[in-house]
Design a protein around this motif. Structure first.
Motif, PDB file in Angstrom:
ATOM      1  N   LEU A 123      -0.631  24.777   6.151  1.00  0.00           N
ATOM      2  CA  LEU A 123      -0.404  23.657   6.489  1.00  0.00           C
ATOM      3  C   LEU A 123       1.384  23.588   7.224  1.00  0.00           C
ATOM      4  CD1 LEU A 123      -2.128  21.049   4.318  1.00  0.00           C
ATOM      5  CD2 LEU A 123      -3.173  22.011   6.810  1.00  0.00           C
ATOM      6  N   GLY A 131       6.904  13.353  11.832  1.00  0.00           N
ATOM      7  CA  GLY A 131       6.741  12.076  10.750  1.00  0.00           C
ATOM      8  C   GLY A 131       5.770  13.018   9.919  1.00  0.00           C
ATOM      9  N   ILE A 132       4.816  13.448  10.813  1.00  0.00           N
ATOM     10  CA  ILE A 132       3.975  14.376   9.917  1.00  0.00           C
ATOM     11  C   ILE A 132       4.374  15.959   9.198  1.00  0.00           C
ATOM     12  CG2 ILE A 132       1.399  15.759  10.616  1.00  0.00           C
ATOM     13  CD1 ILE A 132       1.335  14.265  12.955  1.00  0.00           C
ATOM     14  N   LEU A 135      -2.531  24.909   0.575  1.00  0.00           N
ATOM     15  CA  LEU A 135      -1.514  23.968   1.738  1.00  0.00           C
ATOM     16  C   LEU A 135      -0.456  24.283   1.723  1.00  0.00           C
ATOM     17  CD1 LEU A 135      -2.241  21.428   0.341  1.00  0.00           C
ATOM     18  CD2 LEU A 135      -0.919  21.206  -1.401  1.00  0.00           C
ATOM     19  N   ALA A 195       7.189  17.458   1.894  1.00  0.00           N
ATOM     20  CA  ALA A 195       7.058  16.184   0.896  1.00  0.00           C
ATOM     21  C   ALA A 195       5.407  16.627  -0.421  1.00  0.00           C
ATOM     22  CB  ALA A 195       6.938  14.789   0.827  1.00  0.00           C
ATOM     23  N   LEU A 196       4.729  16.708   0.022  1.00  0.00           N
ATOM     24  CA  LEU A 196       3.123  16.975  -0.395  1.00  0.00           C
ATOM     25  C   LEU A 196       3.439  18.398  -0.867  1.00  0.00           C
ATOM     26  CD1 LEU A 196       0.517  16.701  -1.473  1.00  0.00           C
ATOM     27  CD2 LEU A 196      -0.015  17.720   0.713  1.00  0.00           C
ATOM     28  N   ALA A 229       2.341  23.041  11.156  1.00  0.00           N
ATOM     29  CA  ALA A 229       2.387  21.314  11.458  1.00  0.00           C
ATOM     30  C   ALA A 229       4.010  22.069  12.150  1.00  0.00           C
ATOM     31  CB  ALA A 229       3.097  20.385  10.564  1.00  0.00           C
ATOM     32  N   ALA A 257       5.925  15.037   6.131  1.00  0.00           N
ATOM     33  CA  ALA A 257       4.748  14.225   4.834  1.00  0.00           C
ATOM     34  C   ALA A 257       4.058  15.590   3.856  1.00  0.00           C
ATOM     35  CB  ALA A 257       3.819  13.098   5.554  1.00  0.00           C
ATOM     36  N   ILE A 258       4.048  16.333   5.220  1.00  0.00           N
ATOM     37  CA  ILE A 258       3.131  17.552   4.825  1.00  0.00           C
ATOM     38  C   ILE A 258       4.398  18.249   4.038  1.00  0.00           C
ATOM     39  CG2 ILE A 258       2.885  19.931   5.127  1.00  0.00           C
ATOM     40  CD1 ILE A 258       0.924  18.485   7.435  1.00  0.00           C
TER      41      ILE A 258
END
Lengths: 204, 83
Positions: A13, A35-36, A10, A42-43, A17, A39-40
């Motif tokens: 990633l 934006g991608i 994880l 924040a994950l 990105a 999101a990653i």
């Protein structure tokens, strides 16, 4: 859970990105990839237990920053091109109709298509600003209201073929001149560079 | 459960590759929507796995913000095409 091997995958990633954002050339594409990345990120933050950081990344970093940057890019990457409009007065019975039309729309549209093709390589948008008189057009160019002006030239040689009209484009920005100069042979306009004096400064 | 999470991460790589490869801006927007939804679902899954409500709340917010940001960005890009 004793086996946390998925956390390593994880986390990998995130730099992936980030590299995707870095290699983008088009500013709009870079915004979407950002934006991608948001999101990653924040994950990953939330999986590591930093809920407040993840929340800030999702709200500020992704939604607000992307929207504001999109507005900024959209309003700055634009070339304002001044054109002449013909005032046509038609008497229709008692009613006088005043119509504003750009002269010979077919030639003008093909010229605009050529301009768009040239400036699309630099992700510049073209905004057409209409003027009614040549004086107003010239004043707008000198007062840095528009970046370039495009006016039709009356060509005495081409009296027989009224369909093809020649245009003259004047720009006050050196960079625009440099962009258009190599392509000038393929499009239906002559090109001029004019230095606009004045205190206002807006360079592309 | 671990294998399931790794499969989810592998599924996340598909829209990332698509976003990198395709030059159309709307394809990239689709990839953004897909990834933000996948990130939200994965956060919810991990929160259930660890029995941690804090991560679950963040997952719900990622899902919401992803959709809202996508809508705002799509409107701005659509206006750019119109002009």
């Amino acid at each position: 859970m004793n086996d946390d091997s998925y956390i390593y995958i994880l986390t990998a990633l995130l730099p992936l990105a980030a590299c995707m954002v870095v290699v983008q050339v088009n500013p709009y594409h870079a915004l979407v990839i950002r934006g991608i990345l948001g999101a990653i990120a924040a994950l990953v933050y939330s999986v590591f237990g930093a809920a407040d950081v993840a929340l800030t990344e999702a709200l500020m970093g992704t939604m607000l920053a992307i929207t504001l940057y999109a507005v900024a890019v959209r309003s700055s990457l634009v070339m304002r091109l001044g054109v002449l409009e013909e005032e046509k007065v038609e008497s229709d019975g008692d009613v006088l109709k005043v119509e504003l039309t750009v002269e010979s729309p077919r030639d003008f549209n093909s010229l605009m298509k050529d301009f768009r093709r040239i400036f699309n390589k630099y992700y510049l948008r073209i905004e057409v600003v209409p003027f009614t008189t040549p004086q107003a057009l010239h004043r707008a160019l000198m007062e840095k209201e528009i970046h370039a002006s495009c006016v039709p030239v009356l060509d005495s040689d081409a009296a027989g073929e009224a369909e093809t009209k020649h245009y003259q484009t004047v720009t006050r920005i050196q960079r625009l001149y440099d962009i258009m100069q190599p392509e000038i042979s393929s499009i239906n306009t002559s090109l001029d560079y004019k230095f606009a004096s004045g205190s206002g400064e807006d360079s592309q | 459960m671990n294998l399931l999470l790794i499969a989810m991460i592998a599924a996340m790589l598909i829209p990332m590759y698509q976003a990198l490869k395709d030059d159309d801006i709307w394809q990239k927007m689709l990839a953004l929507g897909s990834i933000s939804s996948k990130a939200g679902i994965m956060t919810l899954f991990i929160s259930v796995l660890r029995d941690d409500w804090m991560i679950g709340a963040v997952g719900a917010i990622i899902l919401t913000v992803g959709n809202a940001g996508l809508m705002l960005l799509a409107h701005i890009i659509k206006r750019m095409d119109d002009l």
